[in-house]
Enzyme design. Structure first.
Site, mmCIF file in Angstrom:
data_model
loop_
_atom_site.group_PDB
_atom_site.id
_atom_site.type_symbol
_atom_site.label_atom_id
_atom_site.label_comp_id
_atom_site.label_asym_id
_atom_site.label_seq_id
_atom_site.Cartn_x
_atom_site.Cartn_y
_atom_site.Cartn_z
ATOM 1 N N ARG A 176 0.859 -1.349 0.013
ATOM 2 C CA ARG A 176 0.166 0.008 -0.042
ATOM 3 C C ARG A 176 0.882 1.445 0.057
ATOM 4 O O ARG A 176 0.255 2.112 0.644
ATOM 5 C CB ARG A 176 -0.997 -0.036 1.321
ATOM 6 C CG ARG A 176 -1.883 -1.088 1.224
ATOM 7 C CD ARG A 176 -3.187 -0.857 0.675
ATOM 8 N NE ARG A 176 -4.167 -1.694 0.816
ATOM 9 C CZ ARG A 176 -5.164 -1.676 1.709
ATOM 10 N NH1 ARG A 176 -5.266 -0.621 2.258
ATOM 11 N NH2 ARG A 176 -6.034 -2.767 1.882
ATOM 12 N N ARG A 223 -3.134 6.614 0.941
ATOM 13 C CA ARG A 223 -3.488 8.218 1.733
ATOM 14 C C ARG A 223 -2.446 8.731 2.482
ATOM 15 O O ARG A 223 -2.774 9.870 2.794
ATOM 16 C CB ARG A 223 -4.794 7.866 2.295
ATOM 17 C CG ARG A 223 -5.907 7.964 1.380
ATOM 18 C CD ARG A 223 -7.171 7.584 1.942
ATOM 19 N NE ARG A 223 -6.835 5.990 2.547
ATOM 20 C CZ ARG A 223 -7.677 5.535 3.201
ATOM 21 N NH1 ARG A 223 -8.944 5.771 3.528
ATOM 22 N NH2 ARG A 223 -7.441 3.897 3.707
ATOM 23 N N ARG A 277 -6.436 12.323 -5.455
ATOM 24 C CA ARG A 277 -7.617 11.521 -4.942
ATOM 25 C C ARG A 277 -8.622 12.711 -4.468
ATOM 26 O O ARG A 277 -9.888 12.309 -4.736
ATOM 27 C CB ARG A 277 -7.322 10.768 -3.551
ATOM 28 C CG ARG A 277 -8.367 10.011 -2.998
ATOM 29 C CD ARG A 277 -8.781 8.843 -3.905
ATOM 30 N NE ARG A 277 -9.666 8.136 -2.885
ATOM 31 C CZ ARG A 277 -10.858 8.498 -2.695
ATOM 32 N NH1 ARG A 277 -11.243 9.480 -3.282
ATOM 33 N NH2 ARG A 277 -11.768 7.797 -1.766
ATOM 34 N N ASP A 280 -6.834 -2.549 -7.259
ATOM 35 C CA ASP A 280 -7.423 -3.104 -5.712
ATOM 36 C C ASP A 280 -7.620 -4.481 -6.123
ATOM 37 O O ASP A 280 -7.841 -4.795 -7.221
ATOM 38 C CB ASP A 280 -8.536 -2.259 -5.455
ATOM 39 C CG ASP A 280 -8.893 -2.799 -3.820
ATOM 40 O OD1 ASP A 280 -8.328 -2.107 -2.968
ATOM 41 O OD2 ASP A 280 -9.551 -3.382 -3.476
ATOM 42 N N TYR A 298 -14.662 -11.639 1.184
ATOM 43 C CA TYR A 298 -15.151 -10.322 0.618
ATOM 44 C C TYR A 298 -16.595 -10.741 0.023
ATOM 45 O O TYR A 298 -17.524 -9.840 0.418
ATOM 46 C CB TYR A 298 -14.483 -9.558 -0.284
ATOM 47 C CG TYR A 298 -13.402 -8.634 0.499
ATOM 48 C CD1 TYR A 298 -13.827 -7.402 1.266
ATOM 49 C CD2 TYR A 298 -11.880 -8.836 0.806
ATOM 50 C CE1 TYR A 298 -12.918 -6.647 1.786
ATOM 51 C CE2 TYR A 298 -11.193 -8.135 1.588
ATOM 52 C CZ TYR A 298 -11.603 -7.016 2.010
ATOM 53 O OH TYR A 298 -10.760 -6.174 2.628
HETATM 54 O O1 CP3 Z 1 0.509 0.718 -3.265
HETATM 55 C C1 CP3 Z 1 -0.126 -0.274 -3.221
HETATM 56 O O2 CP3 Z 1 0.293 -1.157 -2.295
HETATM 57 C C2 CP3 Z 1 -1.126 -0.631 -4.265
HETATM 58 C C3 CP3 Z 1 -2.295 -0.316 -4.043
HETATM 59 C C4 CP3 Z 1 -3.360 -1.339 -3.466
HETATM 60 C C5 CP3 Z 1 -4.391 -0.855 -2.871
HETATM 61 N N1 CP3 Z 1 -4.988 -1.950 -2.523
HETATM 62 C C6 CP3 Z 1 -5.070 0.374 -2.867
HETATM 63 C C7 CP3 Z 1 -6.293 0.926 -2.112
HETATM 64 C C8 CP3 Z 1 -3.184 -2.657 -3.216
HETATM 65 C C9 CP3 Z 1 -2.077 -3.537 -3.496
HETATM 66 C C10 CP3 Z 1 -4.474 -3.003 -2.553
HETATM 67 C C11 CP3 Z 1 -4.753 -4.464 -2.285
HETATM 68 C C12 CP3 Z 1 -5.877 -4.710 -1.557
HETATM 69 N N2 CP3 Z 1 -7.142 -4.211 -1.409
HETATM 70 C C13 CP3 Z 1 -5.956 -5.747 -0.193
HETATM 71 C C14 CP3 Z 1 -4.881 -6.606 -0.057
HETATM 72 C C15 CP3 Z 1 -3.591 -6.145 0.574
HETATM 73 C C16 CP3 Z 1 -3.807 -5.701 2.327
HETATM 74 O O3 CP3 Z 1 -3.712 -4.648 2.632
HETATM 75 O O4 CP3 Z 1 -4.375 -6.733 2.883
HETATM 76 C C17 CP3 Z 1 -7.037 -5.626 0.335
HETATM 77 C C18 CP3 Z 1 -7.482 -6.533 1.425
HETATM 78 C C19 CP3 Z 1 -7.742 -4.752 -0.424
HETATM 79 C C20 CP3 Z 1 -9.319 -4.277 -0.097
HETATM 80 C C21 CP3 Z 1 -9.270 -3.032 0.251
HETATM 81 N N3 CP3 Z 1 -9.273 -1.997 -0.557
HETATM 82 C C22 CP3 Z 1 -9.821 -2.410 1.594
HETATM 83 C C23 CP3 Z 1 -9.700 -3.348 2.864
HETATM 84 C C24 CP3 Z 1 -9.582 -0.884 1.494
HETATM 85 C C25 CP3 Z 1 -9.772 0.231 2.310
HETATM 86 C C26 CP3 Z 1 -8.640 0.429 3.246
HETATM 87 C C27 CP3 Z 1 -8.441 1.821 3.713
HETATM 88 O O5 CP3 Z 1 -7.502 1.882 4.119
HETATM 89 O O6 CP3 Z 1 -9.503 2.547 3.590
HETATM 90 C C28 CP3 Z 1 -9.406 -0.809 0.069
HETATM 91 C C29 CP3 Z 1 -9.525 0.722 -0.773
HETATM 92 C C30 CP3 Z 1 -7.946 1.049 -0.887
HETATM 93 N N4 CP3 Z 1 -7.004 0.311 -1.838
HETATM 94 C C31 CP3 Z 1 -7.449 2.236 -0.827
HETATM 95 C C32 CP3 Z 1 -6.112 2.080 -1.339
HETATM 96 C C33 CP3 Z 1 -5.090 3.302 -1.505
HETATM 97 C C34 CP3 Z 1 -7.915 3.499 -0.061
HETATM 98 C C35 CP3 Z 1 -9.081 3.993 -0.933
HETATM 99 C C36 CP3 Z 1 -8.920 5.639 -0.803
HETATM 100 O O7 CP3 Z 1 -8.101 6.150 -1.682
HETATM 101 O O8 CP3 Z 1 -10.018 6.074 -0.264
#
Ligand code: CP3
Length: 348
Positions: free
Chosen positions: A24, A28, A37, A73, A149
């Site tokens: 990640r 943010r 964003r 994602d 999910y």
């Molecule tokens: O930089 C990176 O690592 C690449 C981007 C990336 C995102 N999601 C961006 C994201 C990657 C590799 C993921 C994978 C992902 N998404 C996983 C597996 C990795 C992990 O962390 O366990 C999972 C479980 C998800 C599902 C998901 N997507 C969740 C639980 C959330 C909310 C998380 C939060 O912090 O709010 C997301 C949204 C998400 N995916 C965001 C980002 C940058 C936040 C969205 C925003 O900008 O509001």
């Protein structure tokens, strides 16, 4: 040009210094990400190759990580499977969860190049933008994590619907996992064809089961994905490293190495030296700083980095957080971590 140290570390080599990236890392905590964003929703970012490229490159330019990861994602594959997903601020939601045999039968096996062309286009643009500086990691959610999910409809504490399906209707669970595994392998293969230099399978919720059920569900289907990849035409031409990450891997160390991945991701709840002892020398390891440790002072971060480097040894180690960076993290503390890894692991 010689192969980048990140890719050599994936192949279990001792390299000049330990490579580092962060799960990640495009998110943010980074002001530059928040600025992009502010103008687009999360899904718009994922679906617009130019914007996805911009935010993928931000942490590389800012901190000098040794690998980039596609901005996307794991849930981006749900719409092509016929399942709606929304991203409100509180985390992803699946408004109509899949919980019956009929609903499972309706889940689609899809062609990623037809259904997710913007992902492949983003990969091409990112590769151009990187111009060979660092490799690009593609990724997908591992089957059990995707099932969780889809079945829960979002995040969960006890995973009641998942466990009803796994233990109450195992045939249905296996049918769904098999479909997801085929989609997952096809999606990763397409990412490699588009230019990804490595792929990671995220089993973020693979750690919610007993060791026996780990073999029966998350591990079995991660293995299926990895075998499908390794036997694919794409991999016969371009065999890129595969990383398998289970969040909460400690109870399963005796089985973890049998996944067939080149690299195993390690969360922070277990010493990486213990993981090395238990999984043997046949795989590289990635990890494993507690993402919350970045709230400590830069001096304390450096101490903790030194401890992990000492425990990990030198063969095939990629420094990473044990899970995704937290949005509240101070970017200057990320910089302190990167500097510490680069300085403390130099082997000249
Ligand atoms: O930089 C990176 O690592 C690449 C981007 C990336 C995102 N999601 C961006 C994201 C990657 C590799 C993921 C994978 C992902 N998404 C996983 C597996 C990795 C992990 O962390 O366990 C999972 C479980 C998800 C599902 C998901 N997507 C969740 C639980 C959330 C909310 C998380 C939060 O912090 O709010 C997301 C949204 C998400 N995916 C965001 C980002 C940058 C936040 C969205 C925003 O900008 O509001």
């Amino acid at each position: 040009m010689s192969e980048h140290l990140f890719l050599r570390a994936c192949r279990r080599e001792t390299v000049e210094r330990t490579p580092i990236w962060m799960m990640r890392q495009a998110g943010r905590y980074l002001p530059a990400y928040r600025a992009v964003r502010a103008k687009a929703s999360f899904l718009e970012l994922c679906r617009n190759p130019a914007l996805a490229t911009e935010v993928t490159l931000q942490p590389i330019d800012e901190f000098g990580f040794d690998a980039s990861i596609l901005f996307s994602d794991i849930l981006i594959t749900l719409p092509p499977m016929g399942i709606d997903v929304i991203f409100p601020d509180a985390g992803p939601k699946i408004p109509t969860p899949v919980r019956t045999s009929e609903a499972i039968a309706d889940v689609k096996v899809f062609d990623p190049e037809l259904e997710l062309p913007y992902v492949m286009e983003a990969i091409k643009q990112i590769k151009t933008g990187l111009a060979g500086r660092v490799p690009l990691i593609g990724f997908a959610g591992a089957p059990l994590t995707m099932l969780t999910y889809i079945v829960e409809g979002g995040g969960s504490k006890d995973y009641p619907h998942t466990k009803k399906l796994l233990y109450g209707a195992p045939k249905d669970a296996h049918a769904l996992l098999d479909k997801i595994a085929h989609n997952c392998a096809a999606f990763l293969e397409a990412q490699v064809r588009a230019g990804a230099d490595c792929v990671q399978l995220f089993d973020s919720w693979g750690g919610i089961v007993s060791p026996g059920d780990f073999r029966e569900y998350p591990l079995r289907y991660a293995k299926q994905v990895i075998q499908l990849l390794r036997s694919s035409k794409t991999f016969s031409e371009r065999p890129v490293p595969i990383i398998y990450f289970v969040n909460g891997c400690a109870p399963y160390l005796d089985d973890y190495a049998s996944s067939g991945a080149d690299v195993l991701g390690v969360d922070w709840r277990v010493g990486i030296d213990e993981v090395r002892r238990r999984v043997g020398d046949g795989v590289a390891l990635q990890g494993n700083l507690d993402p919350g440790a970045l709230f400590a002072s830069p001096a304390e971060i450096r101490t903790r980095v030194a401890d992990i480097l000492a425990r990990a040894g030198t063969r095939g180690h990629i420094f990473n957080l044990g899970h995704g960076v937290l949005p509240e993290t101070n970017p200057e503390h990320v910089r302190a971590m990167v500097t510490a890894v680069k300085e403390l692991s130099a082997r000249s």
